[in-house]
Design a protein around this motif. Structure first.
Motif, mmCIF file in Angstrom:
data_model
loop_
_atom_site.group_PDB
_atom_site.id
_atom_site.type_symbol
_atom_site.label_atom_id
_atom_site.label_comp_id
_atom_site.label_asym_id
_atom_site.label_seq_id
_atom_site.Cartn_x
_atom_site.Cartn_y
_atom_site.Cartn_z
ATOM 1 N N PHE A 1 -12.882 9.992 -15.875
ATOM 2 C CA PHE A 1 -11.767 9.194 -15.369
ATOM 3 C C PHE A 1 -11.985 7.711 -15.675
ATOM 4 N N ASP A 2 -10.946 7.061 -16.188
ATOM 5 C CA ASP A 2 -10.975 5.609 -16.260
ATOM 6 C C ASP A 2 -11.108 5.087 -14.826
ATOM 7 N N ARG A 3 -12.088 4.232 -14.603
ATOM 8 C CA ARG A 3 -12.400 3.795 -13.245
ATOM 9 C C ARG A 3 -11.216 3.093 -12.584
ATOM 10 N N ASP A 4 -10.490 2.271 -13.349
ATOM 11 C CA ASP A 4 -9.393 1.503 -12.753
ATOM 12 C C ASP A 4 -8.226 2.402 -12.353
ATOM 13 N N CYS A 5 -7.886 3.371 -13.215
ATOM 14 C CA CYS A 5 -6.724 4.218 -12.880
ATOM 15 C C CYS A 5 -7.065 5.161 -11.730
ATOM 16 N N ALA A 6 -8.306 5.666 -11.691
ATOM 17 C CA ALA A 6 -8.721 6.522 -10.578
ATOM 18 C C ALA A 6 -8.728 5.736 -9.276
ATOM 19 N N ASN A 7 -9.183 4.485 -9.339
ATOM 20 C CA ASN A 7 -9.239 3.658 -8.134
ATOM 21 C C ASN A 7 -7.841 3.304 -7.641
ATOM 22 N N ALA A 8 -6.915 3.025 -8.578
ATOM 23 C CA ALA A 8 -5.544 2.697 -8.183
ATOM 24 C C ALA A 8 -4.886 3.877 -7.454
ATOM 25 N N PHE A 9 -5.216 5.097 -7.880
ATOM 26 C CA PHE A 9 -4.647 6.288 -7.241
ATOM 27 C C PHE A 9 -5.257 6.494 -5.853
ATOM 28 N N GLN A 10 -6.591 6.496 -5.786
ATOM 29 C CA GLN A 10 -7.231 6.784 -4.502
ATOM 30 C C GLN A 10 -7.014 5.655 -3.498
ATOM 31 N N HIS A 11 -6.894 4.413 -3.980
ATOM 32 C CA HIS A 11 -6.684 3.280 -3.083
ATOM 33 C C HIS A 11 -5.352 3.438 -2.346
ATOM 34 N N TYR A 12 -4.314 3.882 -3.062
ATOM 35 C CA TYR A 12 -2.995 4.056 -2.444
ATOM 36 C C TYR A 12 -3.004 5.191 -1.418
ATOM 37 N N VAL A 13 -3.563 6.335 -1.794
ATOM 38 C CA VAL A 13 -3.525 7.471 -0.869
ATOM 39 C C VAL A 13 -4.438 7.247 0.334
ATOM 40 N N ASN A 14 -5.451 6.411 0.164
ATOM 41 C CA ASN A 14 -6.366 6.141 1.273
ATOM 42 C C ASN A 14 -5.832 5.019 2.155
ATOM 43 N N ASP A 15 -5.526 3.865 1.564
ATOM 44 C CA ASP A 15 -5.158 2.693 2.358
ATOM 45 C C ASP A 15 -3.712 2.716 2.842
ATOM 46 N N THR A 16 -2.792 3.219 2.017
ATOM 47 C CA THR A 16 -1.372 3.202 2.399
ATOM 48 C C THR A 16 -0.938 4.501 3.079
ATOM 49 N N LEU A 17 -1.310 5.635 2.472
ATOM 50 C CA LEU A 17 -0.885 6.929 3.031
ATOM 51 C C LEU A 17 -1.901 7.501 4.025
ATOM 52 N N ALA A 18 -3.110 6.946 4.040
ATOM 53 C CA ALA A 18 -4.181 7.377 4.958
ATOM 54 C C ALA A 18 -4.460 8.877 4.865
ATOM 55 N N PHE A 19 -4.230 9.451 3.689
ATOM 56 C CA PHE A 19 -4.436 10.887 3.458
ATOM 57 C C PHE A 19 -3.667 11.739 4.469
ATOM 58 N N ALA A 20 -2.563 11.181 5.004
ATOM 59 C CA ALA A 20 -1.772 11.924 5.992
ATOM 60 C C ALA A 20 -0.768 12.853 5.320
ATOM 61 N N VAL A 21 -0.294 12.472 4.119
ATOM 62 C CA VAL A 21 0.622 13.324 3.352
ATOM 63 C C VAL A 21 0.083 13.459 1.936
ATOM 64 N N LYS A 22 0.496 14.509 1.256
ATOM 65 C CA LYS A 22 -0.008 14.793 -0.087
ATOM 66 C C LYS A 22 0.658 13.884 -1.121
ATOM 67 N N ARG A 23 -0.089 13.601 -2.181
ATOM 68 C CA ARG A 23 0.391 12.774 -3.292
ATOM 69 C C ARG A 23 -0.146 13.372 -4.576
ATOM 70 N N GLY A 24 0.595 13.215 -5.668
ATOM 71 C CA GLY A 24 0.132 13.808 -6.916
ATOM 72 C C GLY A 24 0.621 13.058 -8.133
ATOM 73 N N GLY A 25 0.129 13.474 -9.287
ATOM 74 C CA GLY A 25 0.551 12.858 -10.539
ATOM 75 C C GLY A 25 0.064 13.660 -11.729
ATOM 76 N N PHE A 26 0.535 13.273 -12.897
ATOM 77 C CA PHE A 26 0.076 13.871 -14.150
ATOM 78 C C PHE A 26 -0.907 12.917 -14.817
ATOM 79 N N MET A 27 -2.010 13.468 -15.298
ATOM 80 C CA MET A 27 -3.047 12.673 -15.945
ATOM 81 C C MET A 27 -2.825 12.679 -17.454
ATOM 82 N N TYR A 28 -3.003 11.501 -18.069
ATOM 83 C CA TYR A 28 -2.829 11.350 -19.513
ATOM 84 C C TYR A 28 -4.100 10.764 -20.121
#
Length: 411
Positions: A132-159
């Motif tokens: 994983f590119d460190r920046d793109c992985a961090n941008a994804f996990q930062h949002y689901v952790n800090d904003t969504l607090a892992f309370a709801v599911k989130r997903g995407g397609f990896m390129y």
């Protein structure tokens, strides 16, 4: 008390009469009742034991390594699950056998096909590893952790890219329009937006390589690696891709030794048999609320071990993939599409002003920025051309620079 023993053969039950029983006594009961020698057994309360692929992997599971540890000290009580890995083979008691032919019922074509559908663990993935590119992985996990607090599911397609050796590199994550709840993730696929995504990927010399999703904190209390809904969704995207190295990545919170929560990435491939069963319509796609989430239901019997069954432990469909990280060619600082806060052209001006000291090609070397540009520029000509400049680190033609600046200043 009754303990449930989950192994590669499925779920079996064992009665422990001694309320003060130890791990050693449990191992003796397993040897006597399940016919697995003591020295071949590895026990754990951690379900990840069943995903271990080598002797070294097994040594990481030490919670039940001491034979003198009381089961009560491990919070094991009536109905608890203990996970068992073992070396060698054994015969598992199966259902009553009804012979076919003139002395029993005749075998139908469905029976013959089911006999061929033997679900076993696939030991080796087609993908050697995923990085994983460190920046793109961090941008994804930062949002689901800090904003969504892992309370709801989130997903995407990896390129990213796939090497001849089967190494997958993920350089950006596209997050489609979606709705997540604690248990379900629904994508609202936008063909026009996905056309733009593919145009950017083409210019960057990349392609869609996998699916990434999160598990919620509520799911962490349940004893499965992937739920039946997650297996279905992962199999659907894998089958759609026609890419044998396709990766499914899962992100969740895990409690560490200090009691704090860490964000944890895991990567899998869905097994060849899983994809075959999905493509041929064997999976029951209607999942009831009362259905056990760690089991996938089939429309017809399949063979697991020596048993005919319509319920398959989801872990049978998972092939573990090693995870690495790298620094890719793109930045991931531009606001990301389809999140709570809409992305506007004002973000473009802010981003360009912040990166004024960089060459122009590096100022726009962000997938999410290029996706915003695709709302206005031609996705068949302009967007692939800009992405190709980013790919080769070539100078951005002055005409495109003027277009982009005018878009930013119009906000």
């Amino acid at each position: 008390m009754l303990l449930r023993i989950r192994s590669r053969d499925g779920l079996e039950r064992l009665t422990v009469d001694n309320p003060n029983a130890t791990v050693g006594e449990l191992k003796s009961l397993i040897q006597n009742n399940l016919r697995i020698p003591l020295e071949n057994q590895t026990l754990s309360t951690n379900q990840n034991l069943l995903l271990a692929k080598s002797a070294d992997d097994l040594t990481r599971f030490v919670d039940m390594a001491n034979p003198n540890t009381p089961l009560a000290a491990l919070n094991l009580g009536h109905g608890s699950i203990v996970f068992l890995a073992y070396d060698g083979e054994r015969t598992v008691a199966g259902p009553n056998f009804h012979p076919a032919g003139s002395f029993g019922r005749k075998m139908t074509m469905d029976d013959l096909i089911a006999k061929q559908m033997k679900v076993t663990r696939q030991e080796n993935p087609h993908c050697e590893l995923v990085s994983f590119d460190r920046d793109c992985a961090n941008a994804f996990q930062h949002y689901v952790n800090d904003t969504l607090a892992f309370a709801v599911k989130r997903g995407g397609f990896m390129y990213g890219t796939v090497s001849e050796e089967g190494k997958v590199e993920v350089d950006f994550i596209y997050e489609p329009p979606q709705q997540g709840t604690e248990e379900n993730l629904t994508f609202f696929r936008d063909p026009e937006e996905e056309k733009a995504v593919e145009a950017i990927a083409l210019g960057l010399g990349m392609r869609r390589v996998g699916f990434i999703f999160t598990q919620t904190v509520g799911q962490d209390k349940k004893d499965y690696t992937l739920s039946n809904r997650e297996v279905l969704q992962a199999a659907e995207f894998h089958a759609e891709s026609e890419l044998k190295e396709w990766v499914t990545a899962m992100v969740k919170l895990e409690v560490n030794e200090d009691g704090a929560a860490d964000v944890h990435f895991e990567a899998f491939q869905m097994s060849d048999m899983c994809i075959r069963l999905f493509k041929e319509g064997w999976f029951e796609t209607e999942i009831g609320e009362d259905q056990d989430p760690k089991l996938s239901k089939m429309k017809k019997d399949v063979v697991v071990g020596v048993k005919d069954t319509r319920e398959v432990d989801n872990d049978f469909f998972l092939v573990v993939v090693k995870i690495f990280d790298h620094q890719g060619p793109l930045s991931s600082t531009f606001p990301i599409e389809n999140r709570i806060t809409p992305v506007t052209l004002g973000a473009l001006k802010t981003h360009l002003d912040r990166a004024k000291s960089l060459p122009y090609v590096k100022r726009i070397a962000d997938f999410h920025l290029m996706l915003l540009l695709a709302r206005i520029l031609d996705v068949n000509a302009d967007i692939p051309a800009l992405a190709a400049c980013v790919h080769t680190q070539s100078a951005i033609p002055e005409g495109y620079q003027l277009l982009i600046e005018s878009m930013a200043n119009a906000s």
